[in-house]
Write a protein that holds these residues in place. Structure first.
Motif: not given
Lengths: 369, 228
Positions: A248-273
């Protein structure tokens, strides 16, 4: 940004199993959202808050986690002072097995070496994008001994859930574990703020009573003895408590509001490149409502799915409501719906797999279908 | 191909001689190598058999980007034993919305696609809004294509914003103040970085959108320019 707190992340949770998905890895090393692991969110939250010293407490299956974090470079935690510390169980030379895991010894040593007054303690199963500045500020202002973050999710993410009963002044007066009927929607996020010396005291006392396991909520439970203050978080929170909630959490990423809050709020999420090439979509690719990571080759049809890195989806194949992890190969003429495929799975031509949205099919790491 | 291996001492001597010659263009292909040949030095050719292309013109830069789509076996970017390393942007995986169409294209992290993307190469964090059409284009990092815009054969530099309902590229006939046959050919339009293009602008093929170019007031299509 502050520099008066260190971080401690409990990289696994013995109460949470994702079945075949958590067999090969600690919960926090679970791949999530296309290119991340669950731990990336909490590590980034800490780093984006200015925390420079983070411990990852593990007890087993930490190979995957260590592969991912390395020396912490992706989070700028590869430092000479402080930085990222992986804290595996403390095993003394006489011990013959790790089942008597002395987690606490290692943690106490780690806490003692730090110089910051506060510690932020967080679990492995929550995904959110925040900084802890206002949390720490609220902790200082409330005069509490311990502060705990919560939101109003109630029990909607399933068990384990810790429901807080909070009085008018914001202090916790009761906590219910997996209540059959929630008396309040206030559900702990398992994120604490407390003084480092108090945490050391609590842990030392627990050790003296023969406890060897670090439990965040065993600390919250001390509301009789300490002043435990609740801090409400109003942003998006995804909790990974089961295969179903992961799906469910994975699928909720397809919702704009969830995606924008988690990824586009100006605080980057870092991960292994990984230096992957871009994803290539070929002639007959049909895409809709999906997250896709780099390095994929898409020839077929994908709808409402989360696709990780370097996945191949061959022609005449339809993917719907699926979570497809890194390096999965799906051959021609397949139809997959409501399926979670772990890393390196291989699906041969003509396979039809249809799970239910409330009970997705899980294909384990490296499986051939 | 412009790739040479020299014997160190021979190259050093040749460079010293070249530097002393006031008539030299100081060019490997024009001066250094011909001079060494004239001196009777031994020169061997190495026949390279893999994919290569000189991207020194707009049309060859565009064409090479299209090769990523048309000849993925030749310009193989997914060879794990021979990765092309680059800076990795800290961006989430790309997202393709429900009304979008993506065909024959290369997309990367941070892109958000709600319109039609066909036969195009998109760099990180490109946004294509609903109803926009992007065909045969090369969009560099952070380009935004607003609702209803239609682009064909456009090469757009970093961060440029294409306003609503802009029509630009090879399908727009005629000439305009930005037409530039010296740089652009084959209908390709080029956009400078950091521009915001006015809503509804019509930009004919072979245009080079350059903010330094003086154009009559009524022909102005650049709304603003981002200056770092």
């Amino acid at each position: 940004m502050f520099n008066n707190a260190m971080g401690l992340i409990l990289a696994d949770n013995k109460k949470i199993s994702l079945g075949e998905l958590s067999n090969p890895r600690a919960l926090s090393a679970m791949p999530f959202g296309g290119r991340y692991r669950i731990i990336d969110f909490m590590l980034s939250n800490m780093v984006n808050s200015g925390v420079k010293n983070v411990g990852l407490l593990t007890y087993n299956k930490y190979k995957s986690l260590m592969d991912h974090t390395g020396t912490g470079g992706a989070w700028s935690l590869d430092r000479k002072n402080d930085g990222l510390h992986i804290l595996p169980p403390y095993v003394n030379s006489e011990a013959t097995n790790i089942s008597s895991d002395e987690e606490l010894t290692g943690v106490i040593d780690f806490l003692r070496q730090s110089r910051t007054p506060y510690v932020i303690v967080a679990g492995a199963n929550v995904i959110l994008n925040t900084t802890f500045d206002s949390f720490i500020k609220s902790h200082e202002e409330s005069g509490a001994d311990i502060s705990v973050m919560y939101n109003r999710d109630g029990t909607k993410f399933g068990n384990p859930s810790y429901i807080l009963d909070i009085d008018d002044d914001g202090f916790v007066r009761d906590m219910l574990y997996n209540p059959a009927k929630a008396t309040s929607p206030k559900c702990s996020l398992g994120i604490l703020c407390l003084r480092r010396d108090l945490l050391i005291d609590i842990l030392a006392r627990q050790m003296a009573h023969g406890q060897s396991h670090f439990g965040i909520h065993s600390i919250v439970k001390m509301f009789d003895e300490f002043k435990v203050h609740g801090f409400e978080y109003s942003g998006v929170v995804l909790r990974i408590n089961s295969v179903q909630s992961y799906f469910n959490a994975s699928m909720s990423l397809l919702t704009d509001s969830v995606r924008n809050d988690l990824f586009w709020s100006g605080k980057p999420i870092y991960t292994k490149v990984k230096d992957e090439a871009p994803t290539l979509y070929f002639d007959n690719a049909e895409m809709s409502d999906s997250i896709v990571s780099d390095g994929c080759r898409i020839y077929g049809k994908v709808e409402s799915s989360v696709i990780f890195r370097s996945v191949t989806i061959a022609k005449n194949t339809t993917i719907k409501n699926c979570v497809i992890m890194q390096d999965v190969h799906i051959s021609e003429n397949c139809h997959l719906e409501n399926v979670i495929l772990d890393k390196n799975a291989f699906v041969r031509p003509g396979v039809r797999l249809v799970g239910h949205p409330d009970y997705p099919i899980v294909i384990g790491k490296g499986a051939g279908i | 191909m412009g790739v040479y291996i020299f014997t160190w001492s021979v190259l050093r001597q040749a460079l010293i001689e070249d530097e002393a010659n006031p008539n030299s263009n100081n060019d490997f292909g024009k001066n250094i190598v011909p001079n060494l040949l004239a001196q009777g030095k031994k020169l061997c050719a190495y026949r390279f058999s893999g994919y290569w292309k000189d991207v020194g013109t707009i049309s060859s830069l565009w064409e090479t980007n299209m090769d990523i789509l048309d000849k993925p076996e030749e310009i193989n970017l997914v060879d794990r034993s021979w990765k092309i390393f680059s800076r990795n942007p800290v961006k989430p995986s790309h997202f393709i919305g429900s009304g979008a169409k993506v065909k024959n294209s290369a997309l990367t992290d941070g892109c958000r696609i709600f319109g039609d993307v066909e036969h195009s190469v998109l760099s990180e964090s490109v946004i294509v809004e609903k109803g926009a059409i992007v065909k045969d284009c090369v969009l560099m990092p952070g380009v935004v294509v607003k609702e209803g815009a239609h682009l064909e054969r456009c090469v757009i530099d970093q961060g440029t914003v294409i306003g609503k309902n802009v029509q630009a590229g090879s399908f727009v006939e005629g000439e305009g103040p930005y037409t530039n046959h010296k740089i652009c050919s084959e209908g390709i339009c080029v956009f400078e970085r950091g521009l915001t293009i006015k809503e509804g602008a019509v930009i004919p093929k072979n245009s080079m959108i350059d903010s330094d170019l003086e154009v009559p007031e009524d022909c102005k299509i650049i709304e603003s320019k981002f200056r770092a």
